[in-house]
Write a protein that holds these residues in place. Structure first.
Motif, PDB file in Angstrom:
ATOM      1  N   LEU A 163      75.417  11.787   2.630  1.00 19.68           N
ATOM      2  CA  LEU A 163      75.165  12.656   3.650  1.00 19.68           C
ATOM      3  C   LEU A 163      73.869  13.031   3.203  1.00 19.68           C
ATOM      4  CD1 LEU A 163      77.925  14.904   4.443  1.00 19.68           C
ATOM      5  CD2 LEU A 163      77.042  13.332   5.827  1.00 19.68           C
ATOM      6  N   ARG A 164      73.677  13.340   1.869  1.00 23.78           N
ATOM      7  CA  ARG A 164      72.145  13.622   1.375  1.00 23.78           C
ATOM      8  C   ARG A 164      71.130  12.765   1.987  1.00 23.78           C
ATOM      9  NH1 ARG A 164      68.546  12.466  -2.050  1.00 23.78           N
ATOM     10  NH2 ARG A 164      69.774  10.609  -2.989  1.00 23.78           N
ATOM     11  N   VAL A 165      71.417  11.597   1.560  1.00 27.25           N
ATOM     12  CA  VAL A 165      70.478  10.626   2.309  1.00 27.25           C
ATOM     13  C   VAL A 165      70.161  10.591   3.690  1.00 27.25           C
ATOM     14  CG1 VAL A 165      69.835   8.373   2.269  1.00 27.25           C
ATOM     15  CG2 VAL A 165      70.950   9.036   0.124  1.00 27.25           C
ATOM     16  N   GLU A 166      71.439  10.603   4.388  1.00 25.85           N
ATOM     17  CA  GLU A 166      71.317  10.550   5.759  1.00 25.85           C
ATOM     18  C   GLU A 166      70.782  11.725   6.483  1.00 25.85           C
ATOM     19  OE1 GLU A 166      74.778  10.422   9.401  1.00 25.85           O
ATOM     20  OE2 GLU A 166      75.186   9.496   7.532  1.00 25.85           O
ATOM     21  N   LEU A 167      70.905  13.030   5.932  1.00 22.59           N
ATOM     22  CA  LEU A 167      70.600  14.332   6.615  1.00 22.59           C
ATOM     23  C   LEU A 167      69.008  14.602   6.329  1.00 22.59           C
ATOM     24  CD1 LEU A 167      74.010  15.984   6.743  1.00 22.59           C
ATOM     25  CD2 LEU A 167      72.996  14.479   8.497  1.00 22.59           C
ATOM     26  N   GLN A 168      68.760  14.487   5.189  1.00 16.79           N
ATOM     27  CA  GLN A 168      67.268  14.898   4.608  1.00 16.79           C
ATOM     28  C   GLN A 168      66.234  14.322   5.813  1.00 16.79           C
ATOM     29  OE1 GLN A 168      66.524  13.488   0.621  1.00 16.79           O
ATOM     30  NE2 GLN A 168      66.242  11.253   1.445  1.00 16.79           N
ATOM     31  N   PRO A 169      65.205  15.058   5.788  1.00 12.32           N
ATOM     32  CA  PRO A 169      65.064  16.649   5.055  1.00 12.32           C
ATOM     33  C   PRO A 169      65.504  17.545   5.979  1.00 12.32           C
ATOM     34  CG  PRO A 169      63.034  15.728   6.127  1.00 12.32           C
ATOM     35  CD  PRO A 169      63.951  14.589   6.542  1.00 12.32           C
ATOM     36  N   ASP A 170      65.976  17.504   6.704  1.00  9.36           N
ATOM     37  CA  ASP A 170      66.530  18.581   7.665  1.00  9.36           C
ATOM     38  C   ASP A 170      67.520  19.448   7.191  1.00  9.36           C
ATOM     39  OD1 ASP A 170      64.794  17.856   9.669  1.00  9.36           O
ATOM     40  OD2 ASP A 170      65.825  16.490  10.924  1.00  9.36           O
ATOM     41  N   ILE A 171      68.519  18.828   6.667  1.00  4.22           N
ATOM     42  CA  ILE A 171      69.640  19.725   6.292  1.00  4.22           C
ATOM     43  C   ILE A 171      69.622  19.370   4.636  1.00  4.22           C
ATOM     44  CG2 ILE A 171      72.073  19.831   6.344  1.00  4.22           C
ATOM     45  CD1 ILE A 171      72.053  19.176   9.113  1.00  4.22           C
ATOM     46  N   ARG A 172      69.742  20.384   3.875  1.00  5.73           N
ATOM     47  CA  ARG A 172      69.932  20.097   2.439  1.00  5.73           C
ATOM     48  C   ARG A 172      71.337  20.189   1.879  1.00  5.73           C
ATOM     49  NH1 ARG A 172      66.220  24.719  -0.739  1.00  5.73           N
ATOM     50  NH2 ARG A 172      67.816  26.111   0.445  1.00  5.73           N
ATOM     51  N   VAL A 173      71.721  19.161   1.503  1.00  4.39           N
ATOM     52  CA  VAL A 173      73.067  18.928   0.977  1.00  4.39           C
ATOM     53  C   VAL A 173      73.214  19.287  -0.691  1.00  4.39           C
ATOM     54  CG1 VAL A 173      75.147  17.390   0.707  1.00  4.39           C
ATOM     55  CG2 VAL A 173      73.427  17.140   2.406  1.00  4.39           C
ATOM     56  N   MET A 174      74.208  20.226  -1.069  1.00  7.13           N
ATOM     57  CA  MET A 174      74.325  20.486  -2.364  1.00  7.13           C
ATOM     58  C   MET A 174      75.824  20.418  -2.509  1.00  7.13           C
ATOM     59  SD  MET A 174      72.297  24.189  -2.236  1.00  7.13           S
ATOM     60  CE  MET A 174      70.816  24.344  -1.197  1.00  7.13           C
ATOM     61  N   VAL A 175      76.064  19.897  -3.926  1.00  8.38           N
ATOM     62  CA  VAL A 175      77.416  19.824  -4.339  1.00  8.38           C
ATOM     63  C   VAL A 175      77.480  20.625  -5.611  1.00  8.38           C
ATOM     64  CG1 VAL A 175      79.169  18.146  -5.352  1.00  8.38           C
ATOM     65  CG2 VAL A 175      77.703  17.264  -3.596  1.00  8.38           C
ATOM     66  N   ILE A 176      78.618  21.593  -5.710  1.00  7.66           N
ATOM     67  CA  ILE A 176      78.760  22.488  -6.862  1.00  7.66           C
ATOM     68  C   ILE A 176      80.252  21.875  -7.488  1.00  7.66           C
ATOM     69  CG2 ILE A 176      79.101  24.761  -7.714  1.00  7.66           C
ATOM     70  CD1 ILE A 176      76.457  24.179  -6.091  1.00  7.66           C
ATOM     71  N   GLU A 177      80.130  21.570  -8.522  1.00  9.16           N
ATOM     72  CA  GLU A 177      81.245  21.013  -9.656  1.00  9.16           C
ATOM     73  C   GLU A 177      81.662  22.159 -10.649  1.00  9.16           C
ATOM     74  OE1 GLU A 177      79.534  16.752  -9.105  1.00  9.16           O
ATOM     75  OE2 GLU A 177      79.003  17.596 -10.931  1.00  9.16           O
ATOM     76  N   PRO A 178      82.472  23.173 -10.275  1.00  8.31           N
ATOM     77  CA  PRO A 178      82.929  24.185 -11.177  1.00  8.31           C
ATOM     78  C   PRO A 178      83.950  23.510 -12.233  1.00  8.31           C
ATOM     79  CG  PRO A 178      83.163  24.839  -8.862  1.00  8.31           C
ATOM     80  CD  PRO A 178      83.078  23.420  -8.965  1.00  8.31           C
ATOM     81  N   GLY A 179      83.928  23.928 -13.380  1.00  8.86           N
ATOM     82  CA  GLY A 179      85.088  23.598 -14.267  1.00  8.86           C
ATOM     83  C   GLY A 179      86.158  24.750 -14.120  1.00  8.86           C
ATOM     84  N   ALA A 180      86.934  25.284 -15.194  1.00  7.97           N
ATOM     85  CA  ALA A 180      87.831  26.223 -14.960  1.00  7.97           C
ATOM     86  C   ALA A 180      87.420  27.590 -14.138  1.00  7.97           C
ATOM     87  CB  ALA A 180      88.629  26.228 -16.085  1.00  7.97           C
ATOM     88  N   VAL A 181      88.070  27.889 -13.296  1.00  9.21           N
ATOM     89  CA  VAL A 181      87.579  29.094 -12.613  1.00  9.21           C
ATOM     90  C   VAL A 181      88.826  29.921 -12.418  1.00  9.21           C
ATOM     91  CG1 VAL A 181      86.578  30.347 -10.607  1.00  9.21           C
ATOM     92  CG2 VAL A 181      85.661  28.205 -11.214  1.00  9.21           C
ATOM     93  N   ALA A 182      88.980  31.343 -12.449  1.00 13.86           N
ATOM     94  CA  ALA A 182      90.063  32.137 -12.472  1.00 13.86           C
ATOM     95  C   ALA A 182      90.181  32.519 -10.982  1.00 13.86           C
ATOM     96  CB  ALA A 182      89.604  33.291 -13.192  1.00 13.86           C
ATOM     97  N   THR A 183      91.036  31.593 -10.433  1.00 10.75           N
ATOM     98  CA  THR A 183      91.419  31.878  -9.052  1.00 10.75           C
ATOM     99  C   THR A 183      92.997  31.879  -8.908  1.00 10.75           C
ATOM    100  OG1 THR A 183      91.148  29.396  -8.235  1.00 10.75           O
ATOM    101  CG2 THR A 183      89.160  30.718  -8.364  1.00 10.75           C
TER     102      THR A 183
END
Length: 241
Positions: free
Chosen positions: A164-184
């Motif tokens: 998606l990053r490749v397909e949608l740039q530059p109009d839409i920024r695509v970000m992926v967040i990869e958390p480790g252990a989170v207290a949820t």
């Protein structure tokens, strides 16, 4: 990046990272649309947050409910500048036929749900030249025993997001967040006793608060449009894997 009146849609907003992120973004001037299955929780949160926050009951595995949510966001808030795919389940257990319904639930929620939300809101993001944030996991880089299907969904999120990053740039920024252990609450829903004990022990002794991830996402969104923090891996400092 200045955030006056920007609109952020957050799935899985009733607890954990989604709830923390709603608080963080409202503090930075965003209007937020809180999407979740647990309506009472997000209604209470929307009242607490104010600033035009709206609560919309939606299930990311039910496209009709997502379409209805998108219509409300467009009508009441003028469309989404940011969509954050946060809804997810983590039902870790040894792989086997007895857990096949949970396998399907993880794929339908974590991967197909994110795809559905993005597809439905894509026109709004295009119109606003907005941002798409997909919450993956450190399990999208490593695959411990018991995490086979959960890791598969998160590796899938990573690959899909890169395309998606490749397909949608530059109009839409695509970000992926990869958390480790989170207290949820994620580990509370595990049905395999040994896996649940291990996950809850990790949560109680290793995990970082959800506010840490919320702050990282808010920072990424605040960067000038000319740059994108495409992939962010965030572990507690004491987490080994």
């Amino acid at each position: 990046m200045s955030n006056p009146n920007r609109v952020a849609v957050i799935t899985g907003a009733s607890s954990g990272i989604g709830e923390a992120l709603a608080r963080e973004l409202v503090g930075e001037g965003y209007h937020v649309a809180l999407l979740a299955r647990r309506l009472e929780r997000i209604v209470a949160l929307s009242h607490e947050l104010g600033n035009g926050a709206i609560a919309i009951q939606a299930d990311v595995t039910d496209r009709e409910s997502v379409v209805a949510a998108a219509a409300r966001v467009q009508h009441e808030l003028g469309g989404a500048d940011v969509v954050i795919n946060n809804a997810g389940v983590m039902l870790t257990a040894p792989f086997g036929s007895e857990k096949r319904s949970e396998h399907r639930q993880m794929v339908e929620t974590n991967l197909l749900g994110a795809m559905t939300v993005t597809e439905v809101f894509l026109d709004q993001l295009r119109a606003k030249k907005g941002d798409l944030v997909n919450i993956s996991s450190v399990a999208g880089r490593v695959a411990p025993a018991g995490f086979a299907v959960y890791s598969a969904t998160k590796w899938g999120i990573n690959g899909w997001s890169e395309a998606l990053r490749v397909e949608l740039q530059p109009d839409i920024r695509v970000m992926v967040i990869e958390p480790g252990a989170v207290a949820t609450e994620l580990s509370d829903h595990i049905t395999h006793d040994e896996s649940k004990r291990a996950a809850q022990d990790y949560r109680d002794n290793v995990a970082m608060p959800a506010t840490d991830i919320a702050q990282v996402i808010a920072f990424a969104l605040s960067r000038p449009k000319r740059i994108t923090l495409n992939e962010i891996l965030v572990r507690p400092t004491v987490q080994a894997m």
